[in-house]
Design a protein around this motif. Sequence first.
Motif, PDB file in Angstrom:
ATOM      1  N   ALA A   1      38.625 -71.179 -64.969  1.00 44.34           N
ATOM      2  CA  ALA A   1      39.477 -70.869 -66.113  1.00 44.34           C
ATOM      3  C   ALA A   1      40.694 -71.778 -66.213  1.00 44.34           C
ATOM      4  CB  ALA A   1      39.926 -69.402 -66.035  1.00 44.34           C
ATOM      5  N   GLY A   2      40.837 -72.706 -65.261  1.00 42.11           N
ATOM      6  CA  GLY A   2      41.934 -73.664 -65.320  1.00 42.11           C
ATOM      7  C   GLY A   2      43.213 -73.222 -64.658  1.00 42.11           C
ATOM      8  N   TYR A   3      43.174 -72.125 -63.893  1.00 44.59           N
ATOM      9  CA  TYR A   3      44.383 -71.659 -63.202  1.00 44.59           C
ATOM     10  C   TYR A   3      44.494 -72.326 -61.832  1.00 44.59           C
ATOM     11  CZ  TYR A   3      44.328 -67.899 -66.675  1.00 44.59           C
ATOM     12  OH  TYR A   3      44.323 -67.187 -67.850  1.00 44.59           O
ATOM     13  N   PRO A   4      45.727 -72.596 -61.380  1.00 40.27           N
ATOM     14  CA  PRO A   4      45.890 -73.158 -60.038  1.00 40.27           C
ATOM     15  C   PRO A   4      45.560 -72.113 -58.976  1.00 40.27           C
ATOM     16  CG  PRO A   4      48.036 -72.705 -61.027  1.00 40.27           C
ATOM     17  CD  PRO A   4      47.017 -72.456 -62.092  1.00 40.27           C
ATOM     18  N   ALA A   5      44.706 -72.461 -58.046  1.00 44.51           N
ATOM     19  CA  ALA A   5      44.288 -71.510 -57.019  1.00 44.51           C
ATOM     20  C   ALA A   5      43.911 -72.255 -55.745  1.00 44.51           C
ATOM     21  CB  ALA A   5      43.111 -70.666 -57.507  1.00 44.51           C
ATOM     22  N   PHE A   6      44.159 -71.592 -54.610  1.00 48.25           N
ATOM     23  CA  PHE A   6      43.774 -72.087 -53.294  1.00 48.25           C
ATOM     24  C   PHE A   6      42.773 -71.117 -52.671  1.00 48.25           C
ATOM     25  CE2 PHE A   6      48.436 -73.575 -52.844  1.00 48.25           C
ATOM     26  CZ  PHE A   6      48.166 -74.809 -53.414  1.00 48.25           C
TER      27      PHE A   6
ATOM     28  N   VAL B   1      50.072 -67.314 -64.717  1.00 47.92           N
ATOM     29  CA  VAL B   1      49.780 -67.431 -63.294  1.00 47.92           C
ATOM     30  C   VAL B   1      50.454 -68.669 -62.719  1.00 47.92           C
ATOM     31  CG1 VAL B   1      47.956 -67.698 -61.559  1.00 47.92           C
ATOM     32  CG2 VAL B   1      47.571 -66.236 -63.574  1.00 47.92           C
ATOM     33  N   ASP B   2      51.340 -68.457 -61.750  1.00 44.89           N
ATOM     34  CA  ASP B   2      51.967 -69.567 -61.041  1.00 44.89           C
ATOM     35  C   ASP B   2      50.953 -70.208 -60.109  1.00 44.89           C
ATOM     36  OD1 ASP B   2      53.950 -71.291 -60.155  1.00 44.89           O
ATOM     37  OD2 ASP B   2      54.573 -69.944 -58.554  1.00 44.89           O
TER      38      ASP B   2
ATOM     39  N   PRO C   1      56.261 -65.852 -64.307  1.00 52.99           N
ATOM     40  CA  PRO C   1      55.021 -66.364 -63.722  1.00 52.99           C
ATOM     41  C   PRO C   1      54.730 -65.643 -62.411  1.00 52.99           C
ATOM     42  CG  PRO C   1      56.416 -68.168 -64.446  1.00 52.99           C
ATOM     43  CD  PRO C   1      57.252 -66.924 -64.539  1.00 52.99           C
ATOM     44  N   VAL C   2      53.496 -65.252 -62.193  1.00 52.49           N
ATOM     45  CA  VAL C   2      53.150 -64.420 -61.056  1.00 52.49           C
ATOM     46  C   VAL C   2      52.337 -65.206 -60.031  1.00 52.49           C
ATOM     47  CG1 VAL C   2      51.018 -63.543 -62.134  1.00 52.49           C
ATOM     48  CG2 VAL C   2      52.164 -62.194 -60.357  1.00 52.49           C
ATOM     49  N   THR C   3      52.609 -64.932 -58.773  1.00 44.84           N
ATOM     50  CA  THR C   3      51.782 -65.418 -57.677  1.00 44.84           C
ATOM     51  C   THR C   3      50.784 -64.321 -57.320  1.00 44.84           C
ATOM     52  OG1 THR C   3      53.487 -66.861 -56.751  1.00 44.84           O
ATOM     53  CG2 THR C   3      51.759 -66.116 -55.254  1.00 44.84           C
ATOM     54  N   ILE C   4      49.518 -64.651 -57.307  1.00 45.19           N
ATOM     55  CA  ILE C   4      48.464 -63.689 -57.000  1.00 45.19           C
ATOM     56  C   ILE C   4      47.955 -63.939 -55.584  1.00 45.19           C
ATOM     57  CG2 ILE C   4      46.127 -62.896 -57.604  1.00 45.19           C
ATOM     58  CD1 ILE C   4      46.763 -63.785 -60.499  1.00 45.19           C
TER      59      ILE C   4
END
Length: 302
Positions: free
Chosen positions: A249-254, A157-158, A86-89
């Motif tokens: 898209a449902g990915y966790p993001a800040f 995606v982490d 899992p990747v941190t972007i």
Amino acid sequence: MRVISSTSIKPSSASPNVQPLLDRVDPVWLRDVVEAISKPRQWTAQREQNRETANYIETQLGDLGYNTFRQSPFDNIVTEFNRDKPVTIIGAHYDSVPQTPGADDNASAVAAMLGCAKAVAELSLPVCFVAFNLEEEGLEGSRSFVNDFIKKEDIDVDVCHVLEMVGYCDHTEGSQRLPKGLPVKLARSAGDFLAIIANRNSNHLLDSTVQTASTYASDLPVLGLKVFMGMEKIFKDLRRSDHAPFWDAGYPAFMWTDTSEFRNPHYHQPSDTPETLDYEFLAKVVKLLVAEVASKELSPQR
């Protein structure tokens, strides 16, 4: 909606392996980056300067030892990463509005992204750094990144940290404002804090990030905003950056931000120049970002 504050959270035990990385963050170096790219660089109106900025970012990452590739016709600059984990972007847009130097919007965030990349360059972290283009044109660059790369390549995606204007600070009481109608109250009236905004897909991660701020960045007040029940669709100011396509898209993001025009009077103005920024504040933001990505790997007990 709910606001959580790093100043109200007891620090946890800091990893001795993280502090040396934080010591690598240099506000003078960050200012050099901001000054290098603070010029009008909109995709169509200043096409050549937009290209020069992309080349500069690509060169900086290459000099730090990262392999990069261009994604989409919009020239997103992306670092290679291990796709087995899992990747941190960590992302920031590099374009500006026409005729605006864009020091805070968004050279400050590009400098923060590169500063983090510099601090952790010797580690093999599951992190992807990406410089988005065309944020000012309807988020076209990040939409392509999410839809044409992340989803098509089935990337795990982490979390994604999107940096959007992170260099302006004002310690004057009353300098901070809120978007009209936003149903929250702030304990601080001065624009001296970093805001981190999450939604339903990332709210569960925000407590940990604010805890990291309390532990590793005690001199940087951080206010985290948890947005529930899709309320970001009503309060559009909460979607005004490259985190929005990840949310959609449902990915966790800040979104990490100094809150833009709700603090900075130079927003989208010719006066958005390097000398208006606070580089000590910017360095604190970078240190928090470094601690956030490094402590996951260097503090297994977290």
